[in-house]
Design a protein around this motif. Structure first.
Motif, mmCIF file in Angstrom:
data_model
loop_
_atom_site.group_PDB
_atom_site.id
_atom_site.type_symbol
_atom_site.label_atom_id
_atom_site.label_comp_id
_atom_site.label_asym_id
_atom_site.label_seq_id
_atom_site.Cartn_x
_atom_site.Cartn_y
_atom_site.Cartn_z
ATOM 1 N N GLN A 107 23.120 17.777 28.046
ATOM 2 C CA GLN A 107 24.384 17.185 28.504
ATOM 3 C C GLN A 107 24.738 17.646 29.917
ATOM 4 O OE1 GLN A 107 27.483 18.239 25.747
ATOM 5 N NE2 GLN A 107 26.462 17.267 24.020
ATOM 6 N N GLN A 108 24.495 18.924 30.191
ATOM 7 C CA GLN A 108 24.845 19.498 31.494
ATOM 8 C C GLN A 108 23.832 19.157 32.575
ATOM 9 O OE1 GLN A 108 27.742 21.293 32.180
ATOM 10 N NE2 GLN A 108 28.328 20.579 30.160
ATOM 11 N N LYS A 109 22.743 18.496 32.169
ATOM 12 C CA LYS A 109 21.679 18.105 33.099
ATOM 13 C C LYS A 109 21.130 19.306 33.860
ATOM 14 C CE LYS A 109 23.045 13.401 33.383
ATOM 15 N NZ LYS A 109 24.128 12.555 33.608
ATOM 16 N N ILE A 110 20.944 20.398 33.108
ATOM 17 C CA ILE A 110 20.293 21.567 33.679
ATOM 18 C C ILE A 110 18.906 21.666 33.078
ATOM 19 C CG2 ILE A 110 22.397 22.798 34.318
ATOM 20 C CD1 ILE A 110 22.305 24.329 31.751
ATOM 21 N N LYS A 111 18.108 22.546 33.598
ATOM 22 C CA LYS A 111 16.694 22.612 33.209
ATOM 23 C C LYS A 111 16.476 23.547 32.025
ATOM 24 C CE LYS A 111 12.085 23.308 35.129
ATOM 25 N NZ LYS A 111 11.514 22.212 34.379
ATOM 26 N N LEU A 112 15.811 23.030 31.010
ATOM 27 C CA LEU A 112 15.344 23.855 29.895
ATOM 28 C C LEU A 112 13.930 24.294 30.267
ATOM 29 C CD1 LEU A 112 15.549 25.029 27.027
ATOM 30 C CD2 LEU A 112 14.706 22.827 26.175
ATOM 31 N N PHE A 113 13.770 25.570 30.588
ATOM 32 C CA PHE A 113 12.465 26.083 30.987
ATOM 33 C C PHE A 113 11.566 26.335 29.782
ATOM 34 C CE2 PHE A 113 15.009 27.052 34.699
ATOM 35 C CZ PHE A 113 14.151 26.824 35.755
ATOM 36 N N ALA A 114 12.154 26.922 28.723
ATOM 37 C CA ALA A 114 11.339 27.258 27.547
ATOM 38 C C ALA A 114 12.234 27.678 26.393
ATOM 39 C CB ALA A 114 10.390 28.410 27.881
ATOM 40 N N ILE A 115 11.667 27.569 25.211
ATOM 41 C CA ILE A 115 12.254 28.201 24.031
ATOM 42 C C ILE A 115 11.174 29.124 23.496
ATOM 43 C CG2 ILE A 115 13.141 27.892 21.691
ATOM 44 C CD1 ILE A 115 14.277 25.197 22.628
ATOM 45 N N LEU A 116 11.441 30.417 23.567
ATOM 46 C CA LEU A 116 10.479 31.414 23.103
ATOM 47 C C LEU A 116 10.754 31.671 21.627
ATOM 48 C CD1 LEU A 116 10.873 33.833 26.133
ATOM 49 C CD2 LEU A 116 9.288 31.918 25.890
ATOM 50 N N ASP A 117 9.845 31.225 20.786
ATOM 51 C CA ASP A 117 10.012 31.370 19.334
ATOM 52 C C ASP A 117 9.280 32.632 18.886
ATOM 53 O OD1 ASP A 117 9.942 31.202 16.559
ATOM 54 O OD2 ASP A 117 9.716 29.017 16.563
ATOM 55 N N HIS A 118 10.014 33.722 18.796
ATOM 56 C CA HIS A 118 9.422 35.005 18.414
ATOM 57 C C HIS A 118 8.931 34.996 16.967
ATOM 58 C CE1 HIS A 118 10.332 37.083 22.121
ATOM 59 N NE2 HIS A 118 11.564 36.617 22.082
ATOM 60 N N SER A 119 9.573 34.231 16.113
ATOM 61 C CA SER A 119 9.153 34.148 14.706
ATOM 62 C C SER A 119 7.779 33.505 14.598
ATOM 63 C CB SER A 119 10.170 33.349 13.891
ATOM 64 O OG SER A 119 11.444 33.891 14.038
ATOM 65 N N GLU A 120 7.590 32.440 15.347
ATOM 66 C CA GLU A 120 6.295 31.763 15.347
ATOM 67 C C GLU A 120 5.212 32.677 15.908
ATOM 68 O OE1 GLU A 120 4.325 28.143 17.790
ATOM 69 O OE2 GLU A 120 6.194 27.656 16.752
ATOM 70 N N ALA A 121 5.529 33.383 16.981
ATOM 71 C CA ALA A 121 4.563 34.305 17.573
ATOM 72 C C ALA A 121 4.190 35.408 16.585
ATOM 73 C CB ALA A 121 5.117 34.911 18.859
ATOM 74 N N ALA A 122 5.174 35.911 15.850
ATOM 75 C CA ALA A 122 4.906 36.955 14.854
ATOM 76 C C ALA A 122 3.944 36.433 13.790
ATOM 77 C CB ALA A 122 6.210 37.427 14.221
ATOM 78 N N SER A 123 4.140 35.183 13.368
ATOM 79 C CA SER A 123 3.282 34.620 12.315
ATOM 80 C C SER A 123 1.833 34.505 12.770
ATOM 81 C CB SER A 123 3.816 33.274 11.839
ATOM 82 O OG SER A 123 3.638 32.282 12.828
ATOM 83 N N GLU A 124 1.615 34.338 14.076
ATOM 84 C CA GLU A 124 0.255 34.273 14.605
ATOM 85 C C GLU A 124 -0.466 35.607 14.453
ATOM 86 O OE1 GLU A 124 0.527 32.775 18.599
ATOM 87 O OE2 GLU A 124 1.519 30.943 17.931
#
Length: 168
Positions: free
Chosen positions: A66-83
């Motif tokens: 909505q704010q028209k700003i940049k989403l650089f990333a979503i770091l999913d620590h849970s997913e990384a832990a599962s790896e």
């Protein structure tokens, strides 16, 4: 000369093998987190969301759009832990910002780039969802800025507004 090369090769393989062992030790490390109620409020602003984890995360993504700003990333620590065959309750860091605003200040203060873009932590523990951010006023002095700096004050206000919106 052959002996020197052989010794160097053995030393290199020992160092490499030692580094690999250290990675496996870290991979198998079992972390027992400290109580979520213990944190330094001068460093971290932490709020409880009125929503579940996924809704809170979606509200963050929607507000960024909505704010028209940049989403650089979503770091999913849970997913990384599962790896690494570990489990972690839902835990993500949303990385976002407005390069039109931050770039000028980073030109002036290059070390600010370590704290930008903005980052908001969202995690769930004990059936509660928490949203937090590192306060710019906390790191300002370490980067050579005053806590009264307009950019620092405005960034902290932006964090407050953003986290209030996604939690209420």
């Amino acid at each position: 000369m052959k002996k020197v090369a052989m010794v160097a090769c053995l030393l290199t393989s020992f160092v490499f093998a030692h580094q690999v062992q250290e990675v496996y030790k870290v991979k198998d490390l079992e972390v027992k987190p400290a109580s979520i109620s213990q944190y330094n409020p001068e460093y971290l602003s932490l709020k409880i969301s009125h929503y579940d984890f996924q809704t809170t995360l979606n509200r963050a993504k929607d507000l960024i759009k909505q704010q028209k700003i940049k989403l650089f990333a979503i770091l999913d620590h849970s997913e990384a832990a599962s790896e690494f065959h570990q489990t972690l309750p839902p835990t993500s860091v949303v990385v976002f910002g407005n390069p039109a605003v931050g770039t000028g200040k980073m030109k002036e203060v290059p070390n600010l780039a370590i704290e930008l873009p903005m980052k908001v932590l969202i995690y769930e523990r004990d059936k509660k969802v928490f949203v937090g951010f590192v306060k710019p006023s906390f790191y300002a002095k370490a980067l050579g800025l005053s806590t009264d700096d307009t950019f620092i004050k405005n960034t902290e206000k932006s964090y407050e507004k953003f986290t209030h919106y996604i939690t209420h």
